[in-house]
Design a protein around this motif. Structure first.
Motif, PDB file in Angstrom:
ATOM      1  N   SER A  21       0.955  -1.089   0.022  1.00  0.00           N
ATOM      2  CA  SER A  21      -0.140  -0.012   0.121  1.00  0.00           C
ATOM      3  C   SER A  21       0.866   1.239   0.077  1.00  0.00           C
ATOM      4  CB  SER A  21      -0.825   0.097   1.290  1.00  0.00           C
ATOM      5  OG  SER A  21      -1.779  -0.996   1.119  1.00  0.00           O
ATOM      6  N   CYS A  22       0.358   2.578  -0.520  1.00  0.00           N
ATOM      7  CA  CYS A  22       0.879   3.508  -0.626  1.00  0.00           C
ATOM      8  C   CYS A  22      -0.036   4.703  -0.302  1.00  0.00           C
ATOM      9  CB  CYS A  22       1.709   3.890  -2.003  1.00  0.00           C
ATOM     10  SG  CYS A  22       2.561   5.408  -2.317  1.00  0.00           S
ATOM     11  N   ALA A  23       0.147   5.210   0.752  1.00  0.00           N
ATOM     12  CA  ALA A  23      -0.605   6.389   1.361  1.00  0.00           C
ATOM     13  C   ALA A  23      -0.356   7.568   1.295  1.00  0.00           C
ATOM     14  CB  ALA A  23      -0.827   5.982   2.696  1.00  0.00           C
ATOM     15  N   ARG A  72      -5.893   1.888  -7.416  1.00  0.00           N
ATOM     16  CA  ARG A  72      -5.609   3.033  -6.449  1.00  0.00           C
ATOM     17  C   ARG A  72      -6.961   3.327  -6.027  1.00  0.00           C
ATOM     18  NH1 ARG A  72      -3.235   7.543  -9.951  1.00  0.00           N
ATOM     19  NH2 ARG A  72      -3.774   8.919  -8.168  1.00  0.00           N
ATOM     20  N   LYS A  76      -9.549   7.192  -0.921  1.00  0.00           N
ATOM     21  CA  LYS A  76      -8.637   7.059   0.393  1.00  0.00           C
ATOM     22  C   LYS A  76      -7.273   7.459   0.247  1.00  0.00           C
ATOM     23  CE  LYS A  76     -11.019   2.899   1.621  1.00  0.00           C
ATOM     24  NZ  LYS A  76     -11.163   1.261   2.127  1.00  0.00           N
ATOM     25  N   THR A  78      -4.657   6.241  -1.558  1.00  0.00           N
ATOM     26  CA  THR A  78      -3.678   5.207  -1.541  1.00  0.00           C
ATOM     27  C   THR A  78      -3.746   4.503  -2.809  1.00  0.00           C
ATOM     28  OG1 THR A  78      -4.775   4.881   0.739  1.00  0.00           O
ATOM     29  CG2 THR A  78      -3.786   3.037  -0.035  1.00  0.00           C
ATOM     30  N   TYR A  80      -2.138   0.780  -4.567  1.00  0.00           N
ATOM     31  CA  TYR A  80      -1.941  -0.678  -4.208  1.00  0.00           C
ATOM     32  C   TYR A  80      -1.195  -1.358  -5.247  1.00  0.00           C
ATOM     33  CZ  TYR A  80      -5.717   0.467  -1.176  1.00  0.00           C
ATOM     34  OH  TYR A  80      -6.548   1.226  -0.213  1.00  0.00           O
TER      35      TYR A  80
END
Length: 124
Positions: A21-23, A72, A76, A78, A80
């Motif tokens: 995940s990339c927030a 994506r 959010k 985020t 993925y």
């Protein structure tokens, strides 16, 4: 400037799966294409997958096509990377990055914001 934080890396056996995940810290995340890169020890950083701002377009490198899926959720902030059928050669530090543009780009210098990276280790 938006900040990116990756998570989800770890140690997995060959054939296993991981989801990265990339927030993003800002809602402007949805304005930019995103990419996942990886860097193995002693090697250069290379692109793994990319996705347009809307998610309508994706790109995969030949080595991961059919095994990895980028997605994506702009609500959010985020992105993925679902990684299936992992191989020992997938072992690397994985980075997410935000591009300057909305459209997909595979050129590393087109990305201006990078996460700190997350280690993925695949054992044989």
């Amino acid at each position: 400037q938006v900040q990116l934080v990756e998570s989800g890396g770890g140690l997995v056996q060959a054939g296993g799966s991981l989801r990265l995940s990339c927030a993003a810290s800002e809602r402007t995340f949805s304005n930019n294409a995103m990419g996942w890169f990886r860097q193995a020890p002693g090697k250069e950083r290379v692109i793994v997958a990319a996705i347009s701002w809307s998610g309508a377009s994706t790109y995969y490198s030949g080595s991961v096509k059919g095994r990895f899926t980028i997605s994506r959720d702009n609500a959010k902030n985020t992105a993925y990377l679902q990684m299936n059928s992992l191989k020992p050669e997938d072992t690397a530090v994985y980075y997410c990055a935000s591009a300057r543009s909305r459209v997909i780009t595979t050129i590393p210098t087109s990305y201006d914001t990078w996460g700190q990276g997350t280690q993925v280790t695949v054992s044989s």
